[in-house]
Scaffold this motif. Structure first.
Motif, PDB file in Angstrom:
ATOM      1  N   ARG A  82       0.859  -1.192   0.000  1.00 40.43           N
ATOM      2  CA  ARG A  82       0.000   0.000   0.000  1.00 40.43           C
ATOM      3  C   ARG A  82       0.886   1.229   0.000  1.00 40.43           C
ATOM      4  O   ARG A  82       1.927   1.273   0.665  1.00 40.43           O
ATOM      5  N   VAL A  83       0.431   2.225  -0.755  1.00 42.40           N
ATOM      6  CA  VAL A  83       1.134   3.501  -0.781  1.00 42.40           C
ATOM      7  C   VAL A  83       0.790   4.272   0.495  1.00 42.40           C
ATOM      8  O   VAL A  83      -0.367   4.306   0.907  1.00 42.40           O
ATOM      9  N   ALA A 143       0.962   8.048   2.179  1.00 42.09           N
ATOM     10  CA  ALA A 143       1.250   9.482   1.976  1.00 42.09           C
ATOM     11  C   ALA A 143       1.276  10.129   3.359  1.00 42.09           C
ATOM     12  O   ALA A 143       2.206   9.901   4.126  1.00 42.09           O
ATOM     13  N   GLY A 144       0.226  10.881   3.737  1.00 42.51           N
ATOM     14  CA  GLY A 144       0.216  11.501   5.069  1.00 42.51           C
ATOM     15  C   GLY A 144      -0.097  10.508   6.174  1.00 42.51           C
ATOM     16  O   GLY A 144       0.134  10.791   7.353  1.00 42.51           O
ATOM     17  N   GLY A 145      -0.664   9.373   5.824  1.00 38.97           N
ATOM     18  CA  GLY A 145      -0.974   8.331   6.810  1.00 38.97           C
ATOM     19  C   GLY A 145      -2.201   8.613   7.665  1.00 38.97           C
ATOM     20  O   GLY A 145      -2.534   7.826   8.550  1.00 38.97           O
ATOM     21  N   GLN A 146      -2.912   9.700   7.390  1.00 38.84           N
ATOM     22  CA  GLN A 146      -3.997  10.112   8.296  1.00 38.84           C
ATOM     23  C   GLN A 146      -5.266   9.280   8.133  1.00 38.84           C
ATOM     24  O   GLN A 146      -6.129   9.299   9.003  1.00 38.84           O
ATOM     25  N   SER A 147      -5.383   8.557   7.051  1.00 37.10           N
ATOM     26  CA  SER A 147      -6.483   7.604   6.912  1.00 37.10           C
ATOM     27  C   SER A 147      -5.946   6.180   6.942  1.00 37.10           C
ATOM     28  O   SER A 147      -6.521   5.297   7.573  1.00 37.10           O
ATOM     29  N   LEU A 148      -4.823   5.963   6.260  1.00 39.32           N
ATOM     30  CA  LEU A 148      -4.291   4.595   6.154  1.00 39.32           C
ATOM     31  C   LEU A 148      -3.886   4.036   7.515  1.00 39.32           C
ATOM     32  O   LEU A 148      -4.200   2.878   7.836  1.00 39.32           O
ATOM     33  N   HIS A 170      -2.961  19.475   3.074  1.00 31.55           N
ATOM     34  CA  HIS A 170      -4.161  20.291   3.265  1.00 31.55           C
ATOM     35  C   HIS A 170      -3.757  21.702   3.707  1.00 31.55           C
ATOM     36  O   HIS A 170      -4.337  22.691   3.278  1.00 31.55           O
ATOM     37  N   GLY A 182      -1.796  15.454   6.190  1.00 36.05           N
ATOM     38  CA  GLY A 182      -2.670  14.809   5.199  1.00 36.05           C
ATOM     39  C   GLY A 182      -2.506  15.473   3.846  1.00 36.05           C
ATOM     40  O   GLY A 182      -2.245  16.674   3.749  1.00 36.05           O
ATOM     41  N   THR A 183      -2.658  14.686   2.786  1.00 34.62           N
ATOM     42  CA  THR A 183      -2.354  15.199   1.451  1.00 34.62           C
ATOM     43  C   THR A 183      -3.583  15.197   0.542  1.00 34.62           C
ATOM     44  O   THR A 183      -4.541  14.435   0.735  1.00 34.62           O
ATOM     45  N   GLU A 231     -14.226  16.464   1.890  1.00 34.82           N
ATOM     46  CA  GLU A 231     -14.490  17.732   1.208  1.00 34.82           C
ATOM     47  C   GLU A 231     -13.940  17.766  -0.221  1.00 34.82           C
ATOM     48  O   GLU A 231     -14.616  18.242  -1.149  1.00 34.82           O
ATOM     49  N   VAL A 285      -2.072   8.421  -7.965  1.00 37.08           N
ATOM     50  CA  VAL A 285      -2.508   9.779  -8.295  1.00 37.08           C
ATOM     51  C   VAL A 285      -1.261  10.654  -8.198  1.00 37.08           C
ATOM     52  O   VAL A 285      -0.595  10.651  -7.151  1.00 37.08           O
ATOM     53  N   TYR A 317     -15.967  14.790  10.069  1.00 36.04           N
ATOM     54  CA  TYR A 317     -16.515  14.572   8.736  1.00 36.04           C
ATOM     55  C   TYR A 317     -17.934  15.128   8.700  1.00 36.04           C
ATOM     56  O   TYR A 317     -18.665  15.071   9.709  1.00 36.04           O
TER      57      TYR A 317
HETATM   58  C1  LIG Z   1      -9.374  12.453  13.228  1.00 40.60           C
HETATM   59  C2  LIG Z   1      -9.417  12.625  11.732  1.00 40.60           C
HETATM   60  C3  LIG Z   1     -10.395  13.448  11.181  1.00 40.60           C
HETATM   61  C4  LIG Z   1     -10.463  13.595   9.804  1.00 40.60           C
HETATM   62  N1  LIG Z   1     -11.427  14.427   9.291  1.00 40.60           N
HETATM   63  C5  LIG Z   1     -11.487  14.611   7.967  1.00 40.60           C
HETATM   64  C6  LIG Z   1     -12.447  15.485   7.397  1.00 40.60           C
HETATM   65  O1  LIG Z   1     -13.244  16.124   8.078  1.00 40.60           O
HETATM   66  N2  LIG Z   1     -12.466  15.602   6.044  1.00 40.60           N
HETATM   67  C7  LIG Z   1     -11.583  14.930   5.241  1.00 40.60           C
HETATM   68  O2  LIG Z   1     -11.649  15.084   4.022  1.00 40.60           O
HETATM   69  N3  LIG Z   1     -10.653  14.108   5.747  1.00 40.60           N
HETATM   70  C8  LIG Z   1     -10.577  13.956   7.084  1.00 40.60           C
HETATM   71  N4  LIG Z   1      -9.614  13.116   7.595  1.00 40.60           N
HETATM   72  C9  LIG Z   1      -8.716  12.379   6.661  1.00 40.60           C
HETATM   73  C10 LIG Z   1      -7.550  13.245   6.220  1.00 40.60           C
HETATM   74  O3  LIG Z   1      -8.009  14.288   5.381  1.00 40.60           O
HETATM   75  C11 LIG Z   1      -6.504  12.443   5.422  1.00 40.60           C
HETATM   76  O4  LIG Z   1      -5.409  13.273   5.313  1.00 40.60           O
HETATM   77  C12 LIG Z   1      -6.862  11.981   4.026  1.00 40.60           C
HETATM   78  O5  LIG Z   1      -8.058  11.287   3.970  1.00 40.60           O
HETATM   79  C13 LIG Z   1      -5.840  10.995   3.484  1.00 40.60           C
HETATM   80  O6  LIG Z   1      -4.678  11.647   3.150  1.00 40.60           O
HETATM   81  P1  LIG Z   1      -3.286  11.071   3.573  1.00 40.60           P
HETATM   82  O7  LIG Z   1      -2.284  11.849   2.810  1.00 40.60           O
HETATM   83  O8  LIG Z   1      -3.184  11.080   5.040  1.00 40.60           O
HETATM   84  O9  LIG Z   1      -3.358   9.600   2.961  1.00 40.60           O
HETATM   85  P2  LIG Z   1      -2.952   8.177   3.570  1.00 40.60           P
HETATM   86  O10 LIG Z   1      -3.669   7.959   4.845  1.00 40.60           O
HETATM   87  O11 LIG Z   1      -1.484   8.018   3.567  1.00 40.60           O
HETATM   88  O12 LIG Z   1      -3.568   7.238   2.425  1.00 40.60           O
HETATM   89  C14 LIG Z   1      -4.955   7.110   2.264  1.00 40.60           C
HETATM   90  C15 LIG Z   1      -5.224   6.102   1.127  1.00 40.60           C
HETATM   91  O13 LIG Z   1      -4.864   6.653  -0.128  1.00 40.60           O
HETATM   92  C16 LIG Z   1      -3.813   5.879  -0.743  1.00 40.60           C
HETATM   93  N5  LIG Z   1      -2.944   6.890  -1.339  1.00 40.60           N
HETATM   94  C17 LIG Z   1      -2.333   7.931  -0.712  1.00 40.60           C
HETATM   95  N6  LIG Z   1      -1.728   8.718  -1.608  1.00 40.60           N
HETATM   96  C18 LIG Z   1      -1.933   8.157  -2.824  1.00 40.60           C
HETATM   97  C19 LIG Z   1      -1.570   8.531  -4.159  1.00 40.60           C
HETATM   98  N7  LIG Z   1      -0.874   9.648  -4.424  1.00 40.60           N
HETATM   99  N8  LIG Z   1      -1.986   7.738  -5.183  1.00 40.60           N
HETATM  100  C20 LIG Z   1      -2.717   6.612  -4.943  1.00 40.60           C
HETATM  101  N9  LIG Z   1      -3.100   6.222  -3.708  1.00 40.60           N
HETATM  102  C21 LIG Z   1      -2.712   6.992  -2.660  1.00 40.60           C
HETATM  103  C22 LIG Z   1      -3.213   5.052   0.380  1.00 40.60           C
HETATM  104  O14 LIG Z   1      -2.652   3.842  -0.114  1.00 40.60           O
HETATM  105  C23 LIG Z   1      -4.428   4.808   1.242  1.00 40.60           C
HETATM  106  O15 LIG Z   1      -5.198   3.763   0.700  1.00 40.60           O
HETATM  107  C24 LIG Z   1      -9.519  12.937   8.967  1.00 40.60           C
HETATM  108  C25 LIG Z   1      -8.517  12.129   9.518  1.00 40.60           C
HETATM  109  C26 LIG Z   1      -8.467  11.971  10.895  1.00 40.60           C
HETATM  110  C27 LIG Z   1      -7.371  11.109  11.473  1.00 40.60           C
END
Ligand SMILES: Cc1cc2nc3c(=O)[nH]c(=O)nc-3n(C[C@H](O)[C@H](O)[C@H](O)COP(=O)(O)OP(=O)(O)OC[C@H]3O[C@@H](n4cnc5c(N)ncnc54)[C@H](O)[C@@H]3O)c2cc1C
Length: 284
Positions: free
Chosen positions: A29-30, A32-37, A78, A110-111, A124, A167, A193
């Motif tokens: 798994r890729v 990025a910011g790790g905030q969902s993964l 973000h 988060g990205t 959003e 992406v 959310y």
């Molecule tokens: C407490 C909390 C509250 C939140 N509230 C909100 C909110 O109100 N609104 C909102 O929109 N989000 C919210 N989020 C999520 C946040 O915005 C994350 O940053 C975002 O969803 C995922 O971005 P990331 O960079 O952290 O991705 P990651 O967590 O690293 O990855 C998420 C997924 O995307 C994949 N991925 C990542 N980058 C790529 C890429 N470039 N190409 C292909 N696949 C990729 C990963 O493999 C994984 O499956 C919240 C998170 C938390 C922890």
């Protein structure tokens, strides 16, 4: 709960990422910011053997305007979107929306790419990309393609990404003068959310609305473009009759799912309220 054990690698080039994705297939798994993964690993919703951290890849970040297109690199955080003068100037919808994404600690890491790839229907950015008619640049070894946002979001956490694809950016066409945007959402607490939200973008000329793109979040398994409500507004001054007509059309086209806290009827009511507020805001 704790995450299952996994291996971690931080490659320095896209070529290495593509190699690793090819070699490990579904096991990788890729990251990025790790905030969902990372949350999904901690909940054991996902058990990859390898996390490929892409945050060291050059060229995947940044916000740039070229001609009539604004490009947001996948690794743009973000917070960078929130503080960007280019976004404030050219994409006020996104500037409004990003302030609703989680809390500042999460926005710092988060990205953009992570959010759209994750494809949470209550997030959003996916709705904003629909309202702004954006496209995503998807890359894998030896090829690159562009997919419109309206074709990218396929289902709950499901996108048009193919195995081995990343992406790399979002591309937003810059509409000419006369377009206005408004982003509204209702959430239990700021940063949660959304229960329901609306990304609205339309041309206003002589007090009349045209080319409205009304994208709802929290309204189904994907963000939803309300085309019938938009059609009900085309060429009209958004007075009380036009607003009522658009709200009625919206009731017919949205198939609102209930969530843990709100019934389908409550969510539909909230969507109608947001549409009314957005039309007032667009017209003034
Ligand atoms: C407490 C909390 C509250 C939140 N509230 C909100 C909110 O109100 N609104 C909102 O929109 N989000 C919210 N989020 C999520 C946040 O915005 C994350 O940053 C975002 O969803 C995922 O971005 P990331 O960079 O952290 O991705 P990651 O967590 O690293 O990855 C998420 C997924 O995307 C994949 N991925 C990542 N980058 C790529 C890429 N470039 N190409 C292909 N696949 C990729 C990963 O493999 C994984 O499956 C919240 C998170 C938390 C922890």
């Amino acid at each position: 709960m704790k995450a299952p054990s996994f291996s971690y690698v931080k490659p320095g080039s896209l070529g290495e990422v593509f190699d690793l994705l090819e070699r490990h297939g579904d096991g990788a798994r890729v990251l990025a910011g790790g905030q969902s993964l990372l949350a999904s690993l901690n909940l054991r919703l996902s058990e990859p053997e390898l996390l490929i951290d892409i945050t060291g890849i050059p060229g995947l970040g940044g916000i740039a305007v070229s001609g009539r297109t604004l490009r947001i690199g996948a690794l743009t955080t973000h917070r960078q979107i929130e503080t960007s003068a280019e976004i404030a100037r050219h994409l006020p919808l996104l500037a409004q929306a990003v302030r609703n994404v989680a809390h500042i600690a999460i926005r710092n890491v988060g990205t953009f790419g992570g959010s759209v790839a994750h494809a949470d229907p209550a997030a959003e950015y996916p709705a904003c990309t629909l309202a702004l008619d954006a496209s995503f640049v998807l890359a894998k070894r030896g090829s690159e393609r562009r997919v419109k946002a309206r074709e990218f979001f396929r289902g709950l956490y499901e996108t048009a990404l193919q195995p081995g694809e990343l992406v790399t950016a979002g591309e937003f066409p810059l509409d000419g003068a006369g377009y206005r945007s408004v982003f509204l959402e209702l959430a239990r607490r700021h940063g949660d959310y959304a229960i329901v939200g609306l990304a609205a973008h339309a041309r206003i000329a002589g007090g009349k609305i045209s080319d409205a793109r009304l994208a709802f979040l929290g309204a189904g398994s994907t963000p939803v473009l309300a085309t019938r409500a938009a059609a009900a507004l085309e060429g009209r001054v958004p007075d009380a009759q036009a607003v009522a007509a658009a709200q009625d059309a919206l009731s017919k086209e949205l198939d609102m799912p209930a969530d843990l806290y709100s019934s389908s009827a409550t969510k539909l009511h909230l969507a109608r309220v947001l549409l009314g507020r957005a039309l007032v805001a667009l017209a003034t």
